[in-house]
Design an enzyme around this catalytic site. Structure first.
Site, PDB file in Angstrom:
ATOM      1  N   ARG A  54       0.804  -1.214   0.000  1.00 40.78           N
ATOM      2  CA  ARG A  54       0.000   0.000   0.000  1.00 40.78           C
ATOM      3  C   ARG A  54       0.838   1.266   0.000  1.00 40.78           C
ATOM      4  O   ARG A  54       0.709   2.111  -0.862  1.00 40.78           O
ATOM      5  CB  ARG A  54      -0.861   0.019   1.256  1.00 40.78           C
ATOM      6  CG  ARG A  54      -2.159   0.711   1.107  1.00 40.78           C
ATOM      7  CD  ARG A  54      -3.125  -0.058   1.917  1.00 40.78           C
ATOM      8  NE  ARG A  54      -2.522  -1.338   2.256  1.00 40.78           N
ATOM      9  CZ  ARG A  54      -2.873  -2.479   1.692  1.00 40.78           C
ATOM     10  NH1 ARG A  54      -3.832  -2.512   0.827  1.00 40.78           N
ATOM     11  NH2 ARG A  54      -2.274  -3.601   2.018  1.00 40.78           N
ATOM     12  N   THR A  55       1.689   1.384   0.992  1.00 37.76           N
ATOM     13  CA  THR A  55       2.393   2.655   1.159  1.00 37.76           C
ATOM     14  C   THR A  55       3.342   2.903  -0.012  1.00 37.76           C
ATOM     15  O   THR A  55       3.400   4.002  -0.554  1.00 37.76           O
ATOM     16  CB  THR A  55       3.151   2.668   2.507  1.00 37.76           C
ATOM     17  OG1 THR A  55       2.212   2.365   3.532  1.00 37.76           O
ATOM     18  CG2 THR A  55       3.767   4.011   2.782  1.00 37.76           C
ATOM     19  N   LYS A  83      25.299  -6.207   0.762  1.00 39.53           N
ATOM     20  CA  LYS A  83      26.772  -6.296   0.815  1.00 39.53           C
ATOM     21  C   LYS A  83      27.299  -5.643   2.086  1.00 39.53           C
ATOM     22  O   LYS A  83      28.499  -5.554   2.291  1.00 39.53           O
ATOM     23  CB  LYS A  83      27.380  -5.573  -0.387  1.00 39.53           C
ATOM     24  CG  LYS A  83      26.970  -6.132  -1.727  1.00 39.53           C
ATOM     25  CD  LYS A  83      27.694  -5.349  -2.827  1.00 39.53           C
ATOM     26  CE  LYS A  83      27.143  -5.672  -4.193  1.00 39.53           C
ATOM     27  NZ  LYS A  83      27.553  -4.654  -5.174  1.00 39.53           N
ATOM     28  N   ARG A 104      11.151   3.292   4.322  1.00 43.53           N
ATOM     29  CA  ARG A 104      10.575   2.483   5.410  1.00 43.53           C
ATOM     30  C   ARG A 104      11.671   1.555   5.913  1.00 43.53           C
ATOM     31  O   ARG A 104      12.414   0.975   5.109  1.00 43.53           O
ATOM     32  CB  ARG A 104       9.408   1.662   4.885  1.00 43.53           C
ATOM     33  CG  ARG A 104       8.968   0.607   5.875  1.00 43.53           C
ATOM     34  CD  ARG A 104       7.693  -0.054   5.464  1.00 43.53           C
ATOM     35  NE  ARG A 104       6.570   0.866   5.622  1.00 43.53           N
ATOM     36  CZ  ARG A 104       5.302   0.481   5.520  1.00 43.53           C
ATOM     37  NH1 ARG A 104       5.006  -0.766   5.217  1.00 43.53           N
ATOM     38  NH2 ARG A 104       4.340   1.358   5.686  1.00 43.53           N
ATOM     39  N   HIS A 132       4.578   6.797  11.700  1.00 44.41           N
ATOM     40  CA  HIS A 132       4.223   6.608  10.287  1.00 44.41           C
ATOM     41  C   HIS A 132       3.463   7.861   9.851  1.00 44.41           C
ATOM     42  O   HIS A 132       2.244   7.833   9.657  1.00 44.41           O
ATOM     43  CB  HIS A 132       3.363   5.354  10.164  1.00 44.41           C
ATOM     44  CG  HIS A 132       3.136   4.868   8.770  1.00 44.41           C
ATOM     45  ND1 HIS A 132       3.470   5.602   7.635  1.00 44.41           N
ATOM     46  CD2 HIS A 132       2.593   3.704   8.317  1.00 44.41           C
ATOM     47  CE1 HIS A 132       3.131   4.907   6.568  1.00 44.41           C
ATOM     48  NE2 HIS A 132       2.607   3.760   6.943  1.00 44.41           N
TER      49      HIS A 132
HETATM   50  C1  NCD Z   1       0.520   0.143   8.283  1.00 43.55           C
HETATM   51  C2  NCD Z   1       1.999   0.091   8.569  1.00 43.55           C
HETATM   52  O1  NCD Z   1       2.791  -0.277   7.710  1.00 43.55           O
HETATM   53  O2  NCD Z   1       2.345   0.447   9.692  1.00 43.55           O
HETATM   54  N1  NCD Z   1       0.196  -0.068   6.951  1.00 43.55           N
HETATM   55  C3  NCD Z   1       0.296   0.927   6.047  1.00 43.55           C
HETATM   56  O3  NCD Z   1       1.207   1.714   6.057  1.00 43.55           O
HETATM   57  N2  NCD Z   1      -0.689   1.044   5.171  1.00 43.55           N
HETATM   58  C4  NCD Z   1      -0.263  -0.738   9.180  1.00 43.55           C
HETATM   59  C5  NCD Z   1       0.044  -2.184   9.198  1.00 43.55           C
HETATM   60  O4  NCD Z   1       0.952  -2.684   8.529  1.00 43.55           O
HETATM   61  O5  NCD Z   1      -0.671  -2.887   9.934  1.00 43.55           O
END
Ligand code: NCD
Length: 307
Positions: A54-55, A83, A104, A132
């Site tokens: 998603r993100t 590496k 991330r 987040h």
């Molecule tokens: C969330 C995350 O990655 O923290 N998801 C997201 O960013 N859409 C929530 C989750 O993974 O449960």
């Protein structure tokens, strides 16, 4: 002006700066085509050291819809990380090639570290169980659009409040608006971290209660934010399996809720919302994901200073 800033924590932007982003996002929503070339010639890097669909897709789609290009990895083992390259070296390199970075990482604090070595804006797309902030932009825009503003809501947050970074960021961000109350619903083992309870909720005199049963409180709630039990943060598989199905929102539970309550979820869902709830007009989690892309378009354009 947020041009050139990093977004590591939801509090990095003032309320006015957030409003600028939301204002632009709503202009984009009303006519996306108007913005389809504002990032021509710009490149976004997506560095995902931890799984995401998603993100990452949301960021990439956002940049492509602005006319920009993307590069990056979704699997650190396919990059020089395997590496042994350090995060600081990766960031120094990537900020030569690109104009803005979304990253991330499983370690708390990693986006902050990256920002110290980067010459371009760093966007934290999730650092371990910590924060987040772009999910929070998504959540705030959704609430603003569907619940008429960000004040005076009773927000129920249900599930993994300990490891859920979206929860930590949402509480921080909503605590800046007036009249909001929190109903925190979790098993004992997954309650919010102490720093959120003390430094955000108590310090700002925000009303909150902590309970275990969703059924007992659902009728009070204006916004129900469901979350997944964060399997990847558990040290013990047995403990995860025991807690995984603590909450399952179904039609029966929804029948006790207000008619205008909305159900949000950052997604992905596992078991915590049954599919039968998807057809309920109060279920807005897919709409929320759509807003996420638009708000990321606005964020990228603002950080790059093209709008
Ligand atoms: C969330 C995350 O990655 O923290 N998801 C997201 O960013 N859409 C929530 C989750 O993974 O449960």
């Amino acid at each position: 002006m947020i041009k050139g800033k990093h977004l590591i924590d939801p509090m990095d932007f003032t309320v006015e700066e957030l409003n600028e982003v939301f204002e632009l996002a709503s202009q984009i929503i009303s006519c996306p085509e108007k913005f389809s070339h504002v990032c021509d010639g710009k490149i976004l890097a997506t560095l995902f050291y931890e799984p995401s669909t998603r993100t990452r897709f949301s960021f990439e789609a956002a940049m492509m819809r602005l006319g920009g290009k993307i590069l990056g990895f979704s699997e650190p083992n396919s990059s020089s990380v395997s590496k042994g390259e350090t995060l600081s070296d990766t960031i120094k390199m990537v900020s030569i090639y690109t104009d803005i970075v979304a990253m991330r990482h499983p370690k708390e604090g990693s986006a902050k570290v990256a920002s110290l070595f980067s010459t371009v804006p760093i966007i934290n797309a999730g650092d371990g169980g910590h924060q987040h902030p772009t999910q929070t932009l998504t959540d705030l825009l959704t609430i603003k659009m569907l619940k008429k503003g960000l004040d005076n809501h009773t927000i129920g947050i249900c599930g993994d409040l300990k490891f859920g970074r979206t929860v930590h960021s949402l509480i921080k961000a909503m605590s800046r608006y007036k009249g909001n109350k929190f109903v925190l619903i979790s098993p004992q083992e997954l309650k919010i971290p102490q720093y959120i309870r003390e430094e955000i909720l108590k310090k700002n005199n925000i009303e909150f209660i902590e309970v275990e049963r969703l059924e007992d409180v659902i009728e009070q709630i204006d916004i129900l934010y469901m979350t997944r039990v964060q399997k990847e943060r558990f040290f013990n598989e047995e403990e995860y399996l025991r807690l995984r199905d603590s909450y399952i929102l179904n039609k029966e539970k929804m029948s006790g809720a207000k008619d205008d309550m909305i159900v949000m979820h950052p997604l992905p869902r596992v078991n915590e919302i049954s599919y039968e709830v998807d057809d309920d007009k109060r279920a807005v989690y897919f709409k929320q994901a759509e807003y996420g892309m638009y708000v990321r378009m606005a964020l990228i354009a603002k950080l790059l200073g093209v709008l």
